[in-house]
Design a protein around this motif. Structure first.
Motif, PDB file in Angstrom:
ATOM      1  N   SER A 403      41.219  14.355  40.691  1.00  0.00           N
ATOM      2  CA  SER A 403      42.897  14.525  40.442  1.00  0.00           C
ATOM      3  C   SER A 403      43.282  14.201  38.946  1.00  0.00           C
ATOM      4  CB  SER A 403      43.056  14.001  41.770  1.00  0.00           C
ATOM      5  OG  SER A 403      44.778  13.815  42.049  1.00  0.00           O
ATOM      6  N   THR A 404      43.858  14.901  38.916  1.00  0.00           N
ATOM      7  CA  THR A 404      44.820  14.154  37.094  1.00  0.00           C
ATOM      8  C   THR A 404      45.729  13.413  37.685  1.00  0.00           C
ATOM      9  OG1 THR A 404      45.902  15.863  37.151  1.00  0.00           O
ATOM     10  CG2 THR A 404      43.888  16.578  36.018  1.00  0.00           C
ATOM     11  N   THR A 405      46.499  13.023  36.521  1.00  0.00           N
ATOM     12  CA  THR A 405      47.732  12.571  36.786  1.00  0.00           C
ATOM     13  C   THR A 405      49.427  12.601  37.328  1.00  0.00           C
ATOM     14  OG1 THR A 405      47.663  12.429  34.682  1.00  0.00           O
ATOM     15  CG2 THR A 405      46.813  10.395  35.067  1.00  0.00           C
ATOM     16  N   ALA A 406      49.004  14.684  36.998  1.00  0.00           N
ATOM     17  CA  ALA A 406      49.723  16.037  37.843  1.00  0.00           C
ATOM     18  C   ALA A 406      49.630  15.826  39.031  1.00  0.00           C
ATOM     19  CB  ALA A 406      49.784  16.551  36.727  1.00  0.00           C
ATOM     20  N   ARG A 407      50.705  15.907  39.660  1.00  0.00           N
ATOM     21  CA  ARG A 407      50.931  16.410  41.100  1.00  0.00           C
ATOM     22  C   ARG A 407      50.491  17.527  41.301  1.00  0.00           C
ATOM     23  NH1 ARG A 407      56.479  17.609  42.153  1.00  0.00           N
ATOM     24  NH2 ARG A 407      56.459  19.634  41.235  1.00  0.00           N
ATOM     25  N   GLY A 408      49.727  17.761  42.767  1.00  0.00           N
ATOM     26  CA  GLY A 408      49.140  18.801  43.203  1.00  0.00           C
ATOM     27  C   GLY A 408      47.882  19.095  41.721  1.00  0.00           C
ATOM     28  N   VAL A 409      47.207  18.581  41.407  1.00  0.00           N
ATOM     29  CA  VAL A 409      46.593  19.784  40.351  1.00  0.00           C
ATOM     30  C   VAL A 409      44.567  18.184  39.966  1.00  0.00           C
ATOM     31  CG1 VAL A 409      45.874  20.055  37.789  1.00  0.00           C
ATOM     32  CG2 VAL A 409      48.042  19.978  38.083  1.00  0.00           C
ATOM     33  N   TYR A 410      43.726  19.264  40.174  1.00  0.00           N
ATOM     34  CA  TYR A 410      42.749  18.934  39.759  1.00  0.00           C
ATOM     35  C   TYR A 410      41.414  19.462  39.117  1.00  0.00           C
ATOM     36  CZ  TYR A 410      44.144  17.127  44.797  1.00  0.00           C
ATOM     37  OH  TYR A 410      44.594  16.409  45.669  1.00  0.00           O
ATOM     38  N   SER A 411      40.657  19.237  38.484  1.00  0.00           N
ATOM     39  CA  SER A 411      40.827  19.421  36.825  1.00  0.00           C
ATOM     40  C   SER A 411      38.866  18.809  36.862  1.00  0.00           C
ATOM     41  CB  SER A 411      41.167  19.293  35.695  1.00  0.00           C
ATOM     42  OG  SER A 411      40.469  20.606  35.221  1.00  0.00           O
ATOM     43  N   THR A 412      38.003  19.597  36.440  1.00  0.00           N
ATOM     44  CA  THR A 412      36.999  18.754  35.198  1.00  0.00           C
ATOM     45  C   THR A 412      36.303  19.478  34.374  1.00  0.00           C
ATOM     46  OG1 THR A 412      34.892  17.570  36.377  1.00  0.00           O
ATOM     47  CG2 THR A 412      34.970  19.654  36.644  1.00  0.00           C
ATOM     48  N   THR A 413      35.589  18.781  33.594  1.00  0.00           N
ATOM     49  CA  THR A 413      34.915  19.555  32.829  1.00  0.00           C
ATOM     50  C   THR A 413      33.535  19.793  33.313  1.00  0.00           C
ATOM     51  OG1 THR A 413      36.207  19.077  30.827  1.00  0.00           O
ATOM     52  CG2 THR A 413      33.966  19.657  30.573  1.00  0.00           C
ATOM     53  N   GLY A 414      32.692  20.865  32.781  1.00  0.00           N
ATOM     54  CA  GLY A 414      31.456  20.936  33.679  1.00  0.00           C
ATOM     55  C   GLY A 414      30.606  21.865  32.189  1.00  0.00           C
ATOM     56  N   THR A 415      28.996  22.254  32.850  1.00  0.00           N
ATOM     57  CA  THR A 415      28.069  23.017  31.635  1.00  0.00           C
ATOM     58  C   THR A 415      27.562  23.879  32.393  1.00  0.00           C
ATOM     59  OG1 THR A 415      27.986  21.199  29.949  1.00  0.00           O
ATOM     60  CG2 THR A 415      26.775  22.734  30.066  1.00  0.00           C
ATOM     61  N   LEU A 416      27.366  24.609  31.818  1.00  0.00           N
ATOM     62  CA  LEU A 416      26.734  25.405  32.488  1.00  0.00           C
ATOM     63  C   LEU A 416      25.240  25.631  31.385  1.00  0.00           C
ATOM     64  CD1 LEU A 416      28.321  29.525  33.612  1.00  0.00           C
ATOM     65  CD2 LEU A 416      27.351  27.472  35.230  1.00  0.00           C
ATOM     66  N   GLN A 417      24.141  25.174  31.828  1.00  0.00           N
ATOM     67  CA  GLN A 417      23.380  24.683  30.791  1.00  0.00           C
ATOM     68  C   GLN A 417      22.149  25.669  30.663  1.00  0.00           C
ATOM     69  OE1 GLN A 417      21.683  20.889  33.803  1.00  0.00           O
ATOM     70  NE2 GLN A 417      21.214  21.555  31.962  1.00  0.00           N
ATOM     71  N   SER A 418      21.787  26.379  31.397  1.00  0.00           N
ATOM     72  CA  SER A 418      20.816  28.025  31.285  1.00  0.00           C
ATOM     73  C   SER A 418      21.461  29.057  31.985  1.00  0.00           C
ATOM     74  CB  SER A 418      19.258  27.064  32.413  1.00  0.00           C
ATOM     75  OG  SER A 418      20.389  27.663  33.473  1.00  0.00           O
ATOM     76  N   ALA A 419      20.704  29.833  31.948  1.00  0.00           N
ATOM     77  CA  ALA A 419      21.454  31.763  32.296  1.00  0.00           C
ATOM     78  C   ALA A 419      21.086  31.523  34.045  1.00  0.00           C
ATOM     79  CB  ALA A 419      20.143  32.538  31.984  1.00  0.00           C
ATOM     80  N   SER A 420      20.588  30.812  34.453  1.00  0.00           N
ATOM     81  CA  SER A 420      20.925  31.416  36.264  1.00  0.00           C
ATOM     82  C   SER A 420      22.199  29.742  36.234  1.00  0.00           C
ATOM     83  CB  SER A 420      19.336  30.863  36.784  1.00  0.00           C
ATOM     84  OG  SER A 420      18.729  29.715  36.053  1.00  0.00           O
TER      85      SER A 420
END
Length: 655
Positions: A403-420
């Motif tokens: 959850s972020t500080t904004a109302r009703g918003v959920y977020s994250t940073t991610g990584t696709l580290q391989s082709a699969s």
């Protein structure tokens, strides 16, 4: 007897819901703003912001008025906006280029607009706008009456829109559409509205843990933090690594103290850095004290748009202790904001880490611990932020969206580290009884970024039907409606193309209402089909073109004004795509659908989309007045195809 039809002009009801308000920015603590240079393209015209306002006041004078309006909103809630340079790419371009940030999330420009418009402000829009979100375009034809409108009051109103605040029907509000006099500050209703969206401004994690407003309660900072700590622990930091940390001056009376111990075995110079430029609009005041609490050095920056302070201590000794004090330099809105700080032990610091320090200090890395920051500093642009090594590839192992500080918003940073690689995230459903709408958006990060594909799935891994709202120009957005508010939902992220590797953000909106794109028109295309779009009022349009038919061919759709192409997208049969949104001024536009390929069977092109701007601004306007006299009311466009005209005439004849 056959009834004769007299052709006339009608004032039509609006067929579009205008810009959607009440939806916050997903990551409002890491926003940026920039002033577009003159000659920057704005959908067929060019910006003349500097030419217009420099003729009225010095650059620093009018920029201060505009930034003060912006900071008036940010200082009362969980918003930070840093001033950055602008490369002059066309409005609507992605703010993140191949070499990093090229413009602010919020861009300020000016061009000649209709006489009834002071400025156009675009709210954050998870559906269509993307890089148009937050843009403010000033009308260069304005002749402001200071008794009713000043530059500050106009931009105070439009920045409210840029943060998602709608018009407020309360005299004295900055968002009141017909003020009797120029607004000089936010009203109580404005503050309550913005805080309802983003919350009351929160202290940084150190102050939240324990107040650090005196030298005796200073937060201890080291470069290698223990698990679960915020930089507290034993004096085990590496001499070659910069000590980087982030904080926030939450109010004009807030002061932050930090304790920094010189690494064992080090004797030499040390440099203490504090930066707000590019992070927030705060003017910082920085002081360094020795072990005895004696002031060693102090510097202040009152540079417009945030500052940078660097204090060098010629010689520090192994195991000695210093205190860093950070506060606002001015007792106004520019005395509040987020900052980054870094300490380097100059004789030992790694040159590679030192070179990467400016990027880390201005980046959205305050959620990382010192180990992760050091990893970024020691890697090149191909660094993967959060390699999960396959730990979130299944429903059972899904990571939660935060959850972020904004109302009703959920977020994250991610990584696709391989082709699969597959990444799966769990969404926390809100506590409500009505059917749920979920809007999911993926975007590229500024470092080694990619835009992956997102699917919404249930607990059994089955894909839930969702509408594609945008696919292109740096984002992918889907929306699913009428969901059970108590169900288990997951976002499955995979590469948009085979072998896609890199970093991304994924955001879920649970407070964004369901949206139905307007069906502009459906046409059959054998070789080429041409139509006319008539725009009655300056508006920013988002278009999504879907193509179907038994062929591998594609359709290229262009919108042209006086022979120049202002919108261009090509879509292969069986898919849908969008280009960046476009500002269209009043006038007639040619819409051309051209087949790409050698097939002969007609293809079907469906053009959907929406208007995403608020073109009214704070200038009073009678929306019931005649279109021709008023520059167009909310019935702001129509497609003038012969087929539609014939259907309209038939409807009139049978009325």
């Amino acid at each position: 007897m056959k009834r004769r039809i007299r052709l006339d002009l009608l004032s039509l009801e609006s067929r579009l819901v205008p810009a959607t308000f009440g939806i916050p920015w997903a990551d409002a603590r890491h926003l940026t703003v920039s002033f577009a240079p003159d000659q920057t393209a704005i959908s067929g015209s060019t910006s003349n912001l500097f030419q217009t306002l420099n003729s009225q006041a010095g650059t620093s004078v009018w920029q201060r008025d505009i930034l003060r309006a912006l900071q008036s909103w940010a200082s009362v809630t969980n918003i930070d906006v840093g001033l950055v340079s602008d490369a002059g790419l066309a409005f609507g371009s992605n703010a993140i280029g191949s070499a990093g940030r090229v413009a602010g999330d919020i861009r300020i420009g000016a061009t000649d607009l209709a006489a009834n418009v002071l400025a156009i402000g675009l709210p954050p829009d998870p559906y269509f706008a993307d890089s148009w979100s937050g843009e403010v375009i000033y009308n260069s034809n304005n002749e402001l009456d200071p008794d009713h409108h000043t530059l500050y009051s106009v931009f105070l109103h439009e920045f409210g829109h840029a943060f998602g605040v709608d018009e407020i029907d309360t005299p004295g509000s900055a968002m009141y559409n017909a003020p009797a006099s120029a607004v000089t500050k936010l009203g109580a209703v404005d503050v309550a509205t913005i805080q309802d969206m983003y919350g009351v401004r929160q202290p940084d994690m150190y102050d939240a843990d324990a107040a650090n407003n005196t030298i005796w309660t200073a937060t201890r900072i080291i470069s290698v933090s223990p698990p679960g700590g915020h930089g507290r622990g034993q004096n085990t930091q590496s001499k070659s690594a910069p000590v980087v940390f982030f904080g926030d001056v939450t109010t004009n009376s807030d002061v932050d103290f930090y304790r920094l111990d010189v690494p064992l075995g080090y004797n030499g110079s040390a440099t203490y850095r504090v930066q707000t430029r590019g992070i927030s609009l705060m003017n910082p005041k920085v002081s360094v004290y020795n072990t005895a609490g004696t002031l060693v050095s102090q510097q202040t920056s009152t540079q417009l748009g945030g500052g940078y302070v660097e204090i060098k201590i010629p010689r520090v000794f192994s195991g000695s202790r210093y205190y860093l004090k950070i506060e606002g330099a001015t007792p106004d809105v520019f005395g509040i904001g987020r900052y980054s700080a870094a300490v380097t032990y100059d004789a030992a610091v790694s040159p590679a880490m030192l070179a990467g320090l400016p990027m880390v200090m201005t980046g959205p890395f305050d959620g990382l611990d010192s180990c992760e920051i050091n990893t970024i500093l020691t890697h090149s642009g191909d660094h993967c932020f959060f390699p999960d090594n396959g730990t979130n590839d299944t429903i059972a192992d899904a990571d939660p969206l935060r959850s972020t500080t904004a109302r009703g918003v959920y977020s994250t940073t991610g990584t696709l580290q391989s082709a699969s690689d597959i990444d799966i995230y769990r969404i926390k459903t809100p506590n409500q009884t009505t059917p749920l709408t979920l809007t999911i958006t993926t975007r590229a990060t500024s470092v080694n970024g990619i835009v992956p594909k997102a699917e919404l799935v249930n607990g059994a891994g089955q894909v839930i039907a969702a509408m594609v709202l945008a696919n292109g120009d740096g984002r992918f957005t889907i929306q699913a409606t009428n969901l059970s508010p108590t169900g288990a939902y997951y976002v499955r992220v995979t590469g948009m193309t085979a072998g896609q590797i890199g970093n991304y953000t994924v955001t879920a909106y649970t407070s964004a209402p369901a949206v139905t794109p307007t069906e502009f028109e459906t046409v059959s295309v054998s070789t080429q089909t041409v139509d006319t779009l008539v725009v009655l009022q300056s508006q920013v349009f988002h278009f999504l073109l879907s193509v179907s038919g038994a062929s591998d061919d594609a359709i290229r759709m262009t919108i042209e004004s006086n022979g120049s192409i202002v919108y261009d997208v090509t879509v292969k049969s069986g898919s849908a795509a969008s280009a960046r949104a476009v500002l269209l001024k009043p006038g007639n536009y040619t819409v051309r659908y051209s087949r790409v390929g050698s097939g002969v069977t007609p293809l079907t092109a469906r053009l959907n989309g929406a208007v995403i701007s608020d073109p009214i601004g704070p200038l009073p306007q009678d929306t019931t007045a005649n279109n021709a006299a008023n520059g167009g009311d909310l019935a702001s466009y129509y497609f003038a195809s012969l087929k539609r005209l014939r259907k309209f005439l038939e409807t009139k004849a049978n009325a």
